[in-house]
Design a protein around this motif. Structure first.
Motif, PDB file in Angstrom:
ATOM      1  N   VAL A  38       0.826  -1.194   0.000  1.00  0.00           N
ATOM      2  CA  VAL A  38       0.000   0.000   0.000  1.00  0.00           C
ATOM      3  C   VAL A  38       0.864   1.249   0.000  1.00  0.00           C
ATOM      4  CG1 VAL A  38      -1.659   1.361   1.330  1.00  0.00           C
ATOM      5  CG2 VAL A  38      -1.972  -1.108   1.081  1.00  0.00           C
ATOM      6  N   GLN A  39       1.895   1.249   0.871  1.00  0.00           N
ATOM      7  CA  GLN A  39       2.758   2.432   0.928  1.00  0.00           C
ATOM      8  C   GLN A  39       3.551   2.611  -0.360  1.00  0.00           C
ATOM      9  OE1 GLN A  39       5.133   3.002   4.401  1.00  0.00           O
ATOM     10  NE2 GLN A  39       3.349   3.884   5.435  1.00  0.00           N
ATOM     11  N   ALA A  40       3.975   1.509  -0.945  1.00  0.00           N
ATOM     12  CA  ALA A  40       4.710   1.604  -2.209  1.00  0.00           C
ATOM     13  C   ALA A  40       3.819   2.175  -3.302  1.00  0.00           C
ATOM     14  CB  ALA A  40       5.245   0.230  -2.615  1.00  0.00           C
ATOM     15  N   MET A  41       2.560   1.740  -3.275  1.00  0.00           N
ATOM     16  CA  MET A  41       1.625   2.251  -4.271  1.00  0.00           C
ATOM     17  C   MET A  41       1.384   3.743  -4.086  1.00  0.00           C
ATOM     18  SD  MET A  41      -0.197   1.558  -6.905  1.00  0.00           S
ATOM     19  CE  MET A  41      -0.372  -0.236  -6.875  1.00  0.00           C
ATOM     20  N   GLU A  42       1.288   4.198  -2.843  1.00  0.00           N
ATOM     21  CA  GLU A  42       1.093   5.617  -2.572  1.00  0.00           C
ATOM     22  C   GLU A  42       2.275   6.437  -3.080  1.00  0.00           C
ATOM     23  OE1 GLU A  42      -1.687   5.369   1.451  1.00  0.00           O
ATOM     24  OE2 GLU A  42       0.474   5.698   1.607  1.00  0.00           O
ATOM     25  N   MET A  43       3.473   5.894  -2.918  1.00  0.00           N
ATOM     26  CA  MET A  43       4.655   6.580  -3.438  1.00  0.00           C
ATOM     27  C   MET A  43       4.607   6.653  -4.960  1.00  0.00           C
ATOM     28  SD  MET A  43       7.612   4.940  -0.985  1.00  0.00           S
ATOM     29  CE  MET A  43       8.912   5.722  -1.937  1.00  0.00           C
ATOM     30  N   GLU A  44       4.192   5.569  -5.562  1.00  0.00           N
ATOM     31  CA  GLU A  44       4.117   5.541  -7.027  1.00  0.00           C
ATOM     32  C   GLU A  44       3.083   6.550  -7.531  1.00  0.00           C
ATOM     33  OE1 GLU A  44       3.517   1.555  -8.368  1.00  0.00           O
ATOM     34  OE2 GLU A  44       5.146   0.774  -7.150  1.00  0.00           O
ATOM     35  N   ILE A  45       1.947   6.624  -6.844  1.00  0.00           N
ATOM     36  CA  ILE A  45       0.918   7.583  -7.236  1.00  0.00           C
ATOM     37  C   ILE A  45       1.439   9.007  -7.095  1.00  0.00           C
ATOM     38  CG2 ILE A  45      -1.337   8.526  -6.576  1.00  0.00           C
ATOM     39  CD1 ILE A  45      -2.175   5.670  -5.873  1.00  0.00           C
ATOM     40  N   SER A  46       2.200   9.266  -6.056  1.00  0.00           N
ATOM     41  CA  SER A  46       2.776  10.586  -5.865  1.00  0.00           C
ATOM     42  C   SER A  46       3.702  10.944  -7.015  1.00  0.00           C
ATOM     43  CB  SER A  46       3.531  10.634  -4.536  1.00  0.00           C
ATOM     44  OG  SER A  46       4.159  11.900  -4.368  1.00  0.00           O
ATOM     45  N   TRP A  47       4.522   9.981  -7.418  1.00  0.00           N
ATOM     46  CA  TRP A  47       5.416  10.219  -8.549  1.00  0.00           C
ATOM     47  C   TRP A  47       4.623  10.451  -9.844  1.00  0.00           C
ATOM     48  CZ3 TRP A  47      10.371  11.396  -8.951  1.00  0.00           C
ATOM     49  CH2 TRP A  47      11.203  11.154  -7.842  1.00  0.00           C
ATOM     50  N   LEU A  48       3.579   9.682 -10.023  1.00  0.00           N
ATOM     51  CA  LEU A  48       2.767   9.843 -11.232  1.00  0.00           C
ATOM     52  C   LEU A  48       2.124  11.230 -11.274  1.00  0.00           C
ATOM     53  CD1 LEU A  48       1.010   6.382 -11.633  1.00  0.00           C
ATOM     54  CD2 LEU A  48       2.680   7.431 -13.157  1.00  0.00           C
ATOM     55  N   LYS A  49       1.672  11.716 -10.151  1.00  0.00           N
ATOM     56  CA  LYS A  49       1.098  13.054 -10.096  1.00  0.00           C
ATOM     57  C   LYS A  49       2.118  14.100 -10.510  1.00  0.00           C
ATOM     58  CE  LYS A  49      -2.484  12.203  -6.619  1.00  0.00           C
ATOM     59  NZ  LYS A  49      -2.960  12.517  -5.243  1.00  0.00           N
ATOM     60  N   MET A  50       3.352  13.894 -10.081  1.00  0.00           N
ATOM     61  CA  MET A  50       4.410  14.815 -10.483  1.00  0.00           C
ATOM     62  C   MET A  50       4.630  14.746 -11.990  1.00  0.00           C
ATOM     63  SD  MET A  50       7.136  14.159  -7.374  1.00  0.00           S
ATOM     64  CE  MET A  50       8.394  15.147  -8.177  1.00  0.00           C
ATOM     65  N   GLN A  51       4.591  13.519 -12.547  1.00  0.00           N
ATOM     66  CA  GLN A  51       4.776  13.341 -13.986  1.00  0.00           C
ATOM     67  C   GLN A  51       3.638  14.024 -14.754  1.00  0.00           C
ATOM     68  OE1 GLN A  51       7.280  11.820 -15.679  1.00  0.00           O
ATOM     69  NE2 GLN A  51       8.413  11.492 -13.775  1.00  0.00           N
ATOM     70  N   VAL A  52       2.400  13.832 -14.285  1.00  0.00           N
ATOM     71  CA  VAL A  52       1.251  14.447 -14.935  1.00  0.00           C
ATOM     72  C   VAL A  52       1.361  15.967 -14.889  1.00  0.00           C
ATOM     73  CG1 VAL A  52      -1.248  14.799 -14.798  1.00  0.00           C
ATOM     74  CG2 VAL A  52      -0.301  12.501 -14.589  1.00  0.00           C
ATOM     75  N   ALA A  53       1.775  16.508 -13.733  1.00  0.00           N
ATOM     76  CA  ALA A  53       1.933  17.952 -13.601  1.00  0.00           C
ATOM     77  C   ALA A  53       2.965  18.478 -14.589  1.00  0.00           C
ATOM     78  CB  ALA A  53       2.321  18.303 -12.168  1.00  0.00           C
ATOM     79  N   GLN A  54       4.064  17.743 -14.749  1.00  0.00           N
ATOM     80  CA  GLN A  54       5.098  18.155 -15.691  1.00  0.00           C
ATOM     81  C   GLN A  54       4.575  18.093 -17.126  1.00  0.00           C
ATOM     82  OE1 GLN A  54       7.952  19.510 -15.111  1.00  0.00           O
ATOM     83  NE2 GLN A  54       8.689  19.573 -17.233  1.00  0.00           N
ATOM     84  N   PHE A  55       3.813  17.030 -17.439  1.00  0.00           N
ATOM     85  CA  PHE A  55       3.239  16.893 -18.775  1.00  0.00           C
ATOM     86  C   PHE A  55       2.289  18.046 -19.073  1.00  0.00           C
ATOM     87  CE2 PHE A  55       1.729  14.827 -22.529  1.00  0.00           C
ATOM     88  CZ  PHE A  55       0.371  15.110 -22.590  1.00  0.00           C
ATOM     89  N   GLN A  56       1.448  18.387 -18.104  1.00  0.00           N
ATOM     90  CA  GLN A  56       0.506  19.481 -18.297  1.00  0.00           C
ATOM     91  C   GLN A  56       1.218  20.809 -18.498  1.00  0.00           C
ATOM     92  OE1 GLN A  56      -1.864  19.002 -14.765  1.00  0.00           O
ATOM     93  NE2 GLN A  56      -3.389  17.706 -15.807  1.00  0.00           N
ATOM     94  N   LYS A  57       2.315  20.984 -17.777  1.00  0.00           N
ATOM     95  CA  LYS A  57       3.088  22.211 -17.931  1.00  0.00           C
ATOM     96  C   LYS A  57       3.670  22.302 -19.339  1.00  0.00           C
ATOM     97  CE  LYS A  57       7.189  24.598 -16.128  1.00  0.00           C
ATOM     98  NZ  LYS A  57       8.301  24.552 -15.151  1.00  0.00           N
TER      99      LYS A  57
END
Length: 580
Positions: A38-57
């Motif tokens: 669960v914690q690993a998945m939360e970390m992965e989701i956090s990283w994905l959010k950062m990736q999405v934010a960069q893509f949107q930028k």
């Protein structure tokens, strides 16, 4: 030793690529006691959010409407900016990735054939995609780009030229098309801004994918005019025409048989050098000047797009189409040319001495006899193929169809429709001589028409009735009555297809939409067909605001389709379905 994660399902997709699983972990502090997965998945989701934010930028930067500058200060004056998404979209590459990818592919392909000290012609240059890539190519002596989209040309002149130099020229061609609906120049009257025999290398990337056949033929002849003796030409086409046709589609997407396009080029004086194959979804070929082929003079081949336009063009010189000399007896040269083009189209070569359409083009002041004869047979073939395409869409490609061609004349289109094995064809016309000719020479069933709608009757019902350029001559007094009469001859579920002079016909009629009455109708009792009463058969403009309620009032039926300027680039097509 067994892996402690063997009981877990393997990760797939982006998560697994970015964060491959190794072994389970034990976490301390915040979150202690919760599942490691669960914690690993939360970390992965956090990283994905950062990736999405960069893509949107990045997307906001790259896909905005403003030009994108790849450098600042001094560099911005050297490296041309990439046009914004709105201008890019006019060239078929709205995304940054698509724009760069296609520009890269074409730059490499074209550079393969460039020679030193070349004058280049980019037909359909868009917003300068190729100009940017060739900005500092040492072999470019001069570059000329042309396009019908003014916004794209304005971008090139205002943004690119100040950076890459005035040896790059961009010209707006105000050509009438669905992409430039207010254009002042007919496609068959285009003249490229280049001298005869001056261009060393020309290309039309995604150009012939949008040109109707007469326009394409004119463009090819114009290419030949400007091409230097050792020049090369690289066009691209879509290669999947409607089954049973060689050239199909509309200005949004044209498909043409490869061999037929090669024939068109050959007739224009361009000889195939090599078939290059598909690139970015289009088929590319390379042509050279055909040996012994002179740079032909453009005589507006195919320019006879409507009876009205040709009649108007003819009036100052001839006073209208003359009564055929010697009772319409065809000359030996006419007979020879008729046989030549009829053999190519595989139809009967015989033309009736009173065939108005034939004499209409044969006496046109801007067409040679050979061009006129060629146009007569090829335009009939185009109309037959276009009609077959609509019938296939309405009925399917295999269903036999009982067809009535109404106001067929002396068989300009009938001789081509006869070749279609699934059509049970009956031709119909007002002239008794036409009925005899259609029966005995064309070899189709023929039905005598009538001067009044109420006097018209058919011995059977038809799946489809086609009236080409008939309602473009009807006065208001009979327009709706003829709709009713033809509709009455349809079988249940059948379709009435007819054309009218619409908005795009105004220029040829030398009027504006403001000349129409409050119902959207205009009529002039003037006919170039000498044996018909001009009050019954004149020149008609019927706008949509007139046609729709008139059809509704006459037959209370559904108009299932309307295509503006479907025939000859100006006559509108209407399709009415009869209920079962």
């Amino acid at each position: 030793m067994a892996n402690s994660n063997t009981t877990n399902p393997p990760r797939k997709g982006l998560l697994g690529v970015l964060f491959p699983r190794t072994s389970s972990v034990t976490l301390a502090g915040e979150g202690a006691g919760r599942s490691a997965n669960v914690q690993a998945m939360e970390m992965e989701i956090s990283w994905l959010k950062m990736q999405v934010a960069q893509f949107q930028k990045e997307q906001a930067q790259f896909e905005g409407l403003d030009p994108y500058f790849l450098g600042t200060e001094h560099l911005s004056a050297i490296i041309p900016p990439i046009p914004g998404a709105g201008v890019r979209a006019t060239a078929g590459s709205p995304s940054m990735a698509g724009y760069i990818l296609s520009g890269d592919a074409w730059q490499i392909l074209l550079s393969k054939f460039l020679k030193p000290n070349s004058l280049l012609l980019d037909i359909g240059c868009g917003s300068g995609k190729m100009a940017r890539n060739l900005a500092y190519h040492p072999y470019v002596r001069k570059y000329v780009g042309i396009d019908v989209l003014k916004d794209s040309i304005d971008f090139c002149n205002q943004v690119l030229v100040p950076r890459i130099g005035d040896k790059f020229e961009f010209h707006h061609l105000d050509v009438l098309s669905c992409y430039n609906p207010r254009g002042a120049v007919k496609p068959t009257e285009v003249k490229f801004p280049a001298k005869d025999g001056s261009v060393d290398f020309a290309w039309g990337c995604s150009l012939f994918t949008h040109l109707l056949e007469p326009d394409a033929r004119h463009y090819l002849r114009e290419v030949r005019r400007v091409m230097a003796p050792a020049g090369m030409f690289l066009p691209t086409i879509h290669i999947h025409p409607t089954p049973g046709t060689r050239y199909s589609g509309d200005e949004v997407k044209i498909d043409v048989d490869i061999d037929y396009f090669v024939e068109m080029c050959d007739e224009a004086g361009l000889q195939l050098a090599v078939k290059l194959g598909e690139v970015l979804g289009q088929y590319a070929m390379l042509f050279k000047v055909k040996p012994g082929s002179p740079a032909t003079t453009i005589v507006n081949v195919g320019g006879a797009k409507s009876e009205a336009e040709v009649a108007e063009a003819s009036k100052p010189k001839t006073g209208g189409v003359p009564v055929p000399p010697n009772d319409g007896a065809l000359t030996e040269e006419m007979l020879r040319l008729n046989e030549q083009w009829a053999e190519k189209e595989q139809v009967t070569k015989v033309v009736h001495p009173k065939d108005f359409i034939f004499w209409f083009v044969a006496t046109h002041p801007e067409m040679s006899l050979e061009d006129a004869t060629k146009y007569y047979f090829e335009d009939g073939a185009r109309s037959a193929a276009k009609l077959d395409g609509h019938l296939s869409r309405l009925f399917g490609v295999d269903k036999p169809i009982k067809l009535l061609e109404f106001a067929s004349g002396y068989g300009c289109v009938s001789r081509h429709l006869k070749k279609n094995p699934r059509l049970d064809l009956t031709s119909c016309d007002i002239h008794p001589e036409a009925i005899e000719f259609l029966t005995n020479q064309i070899g189709v069933k023929a039905l005598q028409s009538a001067h009044t709608p109420e006097g018209f009757a058919t011995p059977e019902k038809y799946d489809a009735i086609f009236a080409l350029s008939f309602f473009s001559h009807m006065p208001k007094s009979t327009f709706g009555r003829w709709v009713k009469a033809l509709y009455g001859s349809l079988a249940p579920g059948g379709h009435l297809l007819f054309t009218t002079h619409g908005v795009k016909s105004c220029k040829g009629l030398q009027i504006t939409v403001d000349d129409a009455d409050e119902e959207g109708f205009w009529f002039q009792a003037r006919s170039e067909q000498h044996d018909l009463d001009a009050a019954e058969y004149g020149l008609t403009l019927s706008l949509a605001q007139y046609v729709v309620p008139t059809v509704q009032k006459a037959v209370d039926a559904t108009i299932v389709d309307f295509k503006q300027a479907e025939w000859w680039y100006h006559q509108d097509l209407w399709i009415v379905r009869k209920g079962r």
